[in-house]
Design a protein around this motif. Structure first.
Motif, PDB file in Angstrom:
ATOM      1  N   GLY A 142      40.880  50.942  42.492  1.00 51.22           N
ATOM      2  CA  GLY A 142      39.719  51.498  41.813  1.00 51.22           C
ATOM      3  C   GLY A 142      39.696  51.209  40.325  1.00 51.22           C
ATOM      4  O   GLY A 142      40.434  50.361  39.814  1.00 51.22           O
ATOM      5  N   ARG A 143      38.830  51.935  39.648  1.00 43.26           N
ATOM      6  CA  ARG A 143      38.659  51.726  38.218  1.00 43.26           C
ATOM      7  C   ARG A 143      39.953  51.977  37.444  1.00 43.26           C
ATOM      8  O   ARG A 143      40.286  51.223  36.524  1.00 43.26           O
ATOM      9  N   ILE A 144      40.688  53.011  37.818  1.00 42.75           N
ATOM     10  CA  ILE A 144      41.899  53.313  37.054  1.00 42.75           C
ATOM     11  C   ILE A 144      42.950  52.218  37.221  1.00 42.75           C
ATOM     12  O   ILE A 144      43.703  51.908  36.298  1.00 42.75           O
ATOM     13  N   GLY A 145      42.971  51.585  38.394  1.00 38.68           N
ATOM     14  CA  GLY A 145      43.870  50.455  38.602  1.00 38.68           C
ATOM     15  C   GLY A 145      43.492  49.281  37.712  1.00 38.68           C
ATOM     16  O   GLY A 145      44.363  48.600  37.145  1.00 38.68           O
ATOM     17  N   GLU A 146      42.196  49.022  37.583  1.00 30.88           N
ATOM     18  CA  GLU A 146      41.720  47.943  36.717  1.00 30.88           C
ATOM     19  C   GLU A 146      42.050  48.239  35.251  1.00 30.88           C
ATOM     20  O   GLU A 146      42.434  47.348  34.488  1.00 30.88           O
ATOM     21  N   VAL A 147      41.900  49.500  34.857  1.00 35.30           N
ATOM     22  CA  VAL A 147      42.186  49.896  33.477  1.00 35.30           C
ATOM     23  C   VAL A 147      43.673  49.713  33.160  1.00 35.30           C
ATOM     24  O   VAL A 147      44.041  49.175  32.110  1.00 35.30           O
ATOM     25  N   LEU A 148      44.542  50.155  34.046  1.00 27.34           N
ATOM     26  CA  LEU A 148      45.981  50.005  33.828  1.00 27.34           C
ATOM     27  C   LEU A 148      46.371  48.534  33.779  1.00 27.34           C
ATOM     28  O   LEU A 148      47.225  48.125  32.972  1.00 27.34           O
ATOM     29  N   SER A 149      45.757  47.725  34.627  1.00 28.74           N
ATOM     30  CA  SER A 149      46.025  46.291  34.605  1.00 28.74           C
ATOM     31  C   SER A 149      45.579  45.667  33.286  1.00 28.74           C
ATOM     32  O   SER A 149      46.266  44.802  32.725  1.00 28.74           O
TER      33      SER A 149
END
Length: 300
Positions: A103-110
């Motif tokens: 999700g979005r939080i995974g993209e942000v952490l990446s």
């Protein structure tokens, strides 16, 4: 007694919207896709002349990762909550754990990880519980719960705090050295003195104590002064100062503080052009239990 902080309107949101307009950045991709998040962060850093990239660009990320409904706005307004997804404290309590890989939080952490690998400094904006819940539900349930069902609210604060600490651990794994923490929906004006003191004892103090352990020697958490005043006003922390090598902006001072002070807390981190001329950065230090003799009754 807890002092309030005179929170003046900051221009960071408007500056971000100006960057979106100037470069015709795609929405919602700049909020949801790693490469576009990176591009937006770098452009915003350059335009604002900051010493770091700010991620995320709004205060709905954690709530969305918990199942909240968010509208991403346009080039004239940023992300905001849609309709509430929870209609009771029980529904808030039953929200799932955050999946940090998707999700979005995974993209942000990446995106955070990639920027750090490129040598960029990253400031991650972490939201506090009431700000998160404000996206998920009508805050009237929370405010009533603090007054009428403190044990139930204490359990909810504890569970939400655990999720935020897990996020902090993931940020550390991604190489992020700077985290700002604010809970604008949980201010003294909204909660009132009695509930603010209760929340500080039940949530903020144990959360910051555990956060300090995760921060270790190579991270800093820049606190909203409202949070810092709550901690010092209840006697759970003391004000301190970090000597600076010279005149610099508050944002530059916060970068300098990494590894030297865990909790800078002098002013709003969004005051990008405010210069510290005293040569000292105000921070707070959390007191050990044996040093809390000056805590108000019931706060120790």
């Amino acid at each position: 007694m807890i002092r309030d902080y005179d929170c003046k309107p900051e221009d960071s949101d408007q500056e971000m919207l100006e960057v979106i307009q100037k470069y015709a950045l795609p929405i919602p991709e700049i909020y949801t896709e790693r490469d576009q998040i990176i591009r937006f962060a770098l452009l915003e850093k350059e335009e604002s002349q900051k010493p770091y990239c700010t991620i995320p660009f709004d205060h709905t990320l954690e709530a969305e990762a918990l199942g909240g409904s968010v509208r991403y706005g346009s080039d004239t307004s940023g992300p905001r909550a849609k309709e509430p997804v929870c209609k009771s404290l029980e529904e808030l309590q039953s929200l799932p754990e955050i999946d940090f890989s998707n999700g979005r939080i995974g993209e942000v952490l990446s995106a955070c990880r990639s920027l750090r690998e490129q040598g960029e400094e990253v400031l991650f904006q972490m939201s506090g519980p009431l700000t998160i819940w404000n996206t998920l539900t009508d805050l009237k349930y929370v405010l009533k719960g603090i007054r009428k069902s403190p044990e139930q609210m204490e359990a909810l604060f504890r569970k939400t705090g655990q999720k935020l600490l897990r996020l902090l651990e993931e940020l550390k794994k991604a190489g992020v050295r700077m985290v700002s923490y604010a809970d604008s929906a949980g201010s003294l004006m909204i909660l009132g003195p009695k509930s603010m003191e209760w929340m500080t004892r039940v949530f903020t103090d144990p959360f910051l104590q555990r956060a300090a352990d995760i921060l270790g020697e190579n991270m800093a958490m820049i606190l909203c002064p409202k949070t810092a005043f709550a901690m010092t006003g209840t006697g759970l922390a003391r004000e301190a100062c970090l000597e600076l090598p010279g005149e610099m902006t508050y944002q530059e001072a916060c970068v300098y503080a990494v590894g030297k002070a865990k909790f800078p807390a002098q002013m709003c981190i969004n005051r990008s052009r405010t210069v510290i001329k005293t040569g000292k950065l105000v921070t707070i230090e959390i007191k050990e239990k044996e040093d809390r003799s000056d805590c108000p009754q019931g706060q120790q």
